[in-house]
Design a protein around this motif. Sequence first.
Motif, PDB file in Angstrom:
ATOM      1  N   PRO A 230       0.198  -0.852   7.589  1.00  0.00           N
ATOM      2  CA  PRO A 230       0.657   0.527   7.359  1.00  0.00           C
ATOM      3  C   PRO A 230       2.077   0.733   7.878  1.00  0.00           C
TER       4      PRO A 230
ATOM      5  N   ARG B 148      -7.982   0.554  -0.959  1.00  0.00           N
ATOM      6  CA  ARG B 148      -9.440   0.431  -0.941  1.00  0.00           C
ATOM      7  C   ARG B 148     -10.043   0.357  -2.347  1.00  0.00           C
TER       8      ARG B 148
ATOM      9  N   HIS C 137      -7.926   2.877   3.780  1.00  0.00           N
ATOM     10  CA  HIS C 137      -6.696   2.181   3.416  1.00  0.00           C
ATOM     11  C   HIS C 137      -6.359   2.474   1.950  1.00  0.00           C
ATOM     12  N   PRO C 138      -5.077   2.701   1.617  1.00  0.00           N
ATOM     13  CA  PRO C 138      -4.730   3.024   0.229  1.00  0.00           C
ATOM     14  C   PRO C 138      -5.113   1.958  -0.787  1.00  0.00           C
TER      15      PRO C 138
ATOM     16  N   VAL D 212      -0.033   9.351  -3.066  1.00  0.00           N
ATOM     17  CA  VAL D 212      -1.166  10.216  -2.785  1.00  0.00           C
ATOM     18  C   VAL D 212      -0.686  11.449  -2.038  1.00  0.00           C
TER      19      VAL D 212
ATOM     20  N   HIS E 208       0.806  -1.215   0.000  1.00  0.00           N
ATOM     21  CA  HIS E 208       0.000   0.000   0.000  1.00  0.00           C
ATOM     22  C   HIS E 208       0.834   1.258   0.000  1.00  0.00           C
ATOM     23  N   ARG E 209       2.134   1.156   0.327  1.00  0.00           N
ATOM     24  CA  ARG E 209       2.978   2.351   0.252  1.00  0.00           C
ATOM     25  C   ARG E 209       3.062   2.871  -1.171  1.00  0.00           C
TER      26      ARG E 209
ATOM     27  N   CYS F  79       0.716   3.266  -3.121  1.00  0.00           N
ATOM     28  CA  CYS F  79      -0.359   4.237  -3.289  1.00  0.00           C
ATOM     29  C   CYS F  79      -0.246   5.381  -2.278  1.00  0.00           C
ATOM     30  N   ARG F  80       0.018   5.058  -1.022  1.00  0.00           N
ATOM     31  CA  ARG F  80      -0.093   6.062   0.026  1.00  0.00           C
ATOM     32  C   ARG F  80       0.876   7.210  -0.152  1.00  0.00           C
ATOM     33  N   HIS F  81       2.171   6.883  -0.376  1.00  0.00           N
ATOM     34  CA  HIS F  81       3.114   7.992  -0.439  1.00  0.00           C
ATOM     35  C   HIS F  81       2.953   8.793  -1.722  1.00  0.00           C
TER      36      HIS F  81
END
Length: 404
Positions: free
Chosen positions: A269, A304, A301-302, A11, A4-5, A7-9
Amino acid sequence: MHIHRVCRHRVAAHVSSTSSPADLRFFRAGLEAAAPWATGCTRNSLECSMTTPKMTDRERRQYLTAVFADVLDRPHLDLGDDFFALGGDDAKAGELVRRVRREWGVDLDRPVLREHPTVAGLLGFLSARYPLPDPKVVLALRRQGGQPPLFCLHAGSGFGVPYMGLQPNLDADVPVYALQARGLVGDLELPASLDEMADDYTEQIRRVRPHGPYRLLGWCLGGRLAFEIGCRLRAVGEPVELVALLSAFPPDGAPLPDAEVMLRNMLTPPALAEADPELAALCRLPLDHAALHEYFQRTAHPMRRFNARSLAATFEVYRNNERLVRTPVRRTFDGTLLCLVAAQHEPAAAVAAWRPFVTGEVDARQLPCRHGEMMEPEPLRAIGAVLSAALRPHEGDHGEETDE
């Protein structure tokens, strides 16, 4: 690496309140290129949104037509017009050959031009000899630039998208390409061995740049891949200017975790040492996709937007890469390694680990971040500064070409 990192970082870096529409389109195109099924795009929309490496066939044709016309000082010419019949001589042929070779990095000389003196003929020759890279594997993050490109190899997640955050921290004259794993896009077979993966990526890199000097970078598994590809390129006599490893070490003999442990690692996470109890309980195989999706939505959650098929494909890539990264090192790199290690490792440990597999020096430096934070904005700025200094051309580099 936690999936998911990816996507998350991104974003955080590209979908902030200050992002421009161009930033948002760039982020979306990169994410769709890496995981089209996560955003619901079709194969056709994927092909339209993706930045095709180097040039498309159409762009190659347009470029050759423009160069032919410019060298011959003609306002227009057709694909079948003969270069030499229109006034081309040895001097003009030499100029055309140099320009095409500099732009594409291909082997081209005047005898080949005499054998294929039209745009159509030369394009056919070059396309057959230098096929385009697979756009499912090679992402062009920045095509422009006069320096040799930097090729970035994916970590365990398989995604090339995280390197989107690196290219703004490099000199603008350095093209940047990212390689991502087969299996993320389409129903492609996963590589059975690290050698198979490294051979495949070496071929893809050489489709972008047929000859060196080469510059390679990789995080975690990507570091091992950069090492393996560098060994292959040196074995055929190609110059390798940089092999940079981000928090990457030879395998230490640790056993492969079971599938549910890998699933928890993939979904936890980065701010947490381990998954929260609810997520941990959901990381059971076979997956309860409905319950996991509901958790993703409720916790923002990234992942999702990942459907059941996309999540399953990503996990299979991740699990296969966890197996491959444990392959013992059997090659020796003829050159110098640059190792950037996370805060939990001492540079001396990287030197000791890699020294038996390198003929040159191991230049190891520590970054003030954890392994999983390497692709965060602050560490990427530090990585970019180190790489920019290493990549900056020195006087006398990449000397004059001949056209014979």
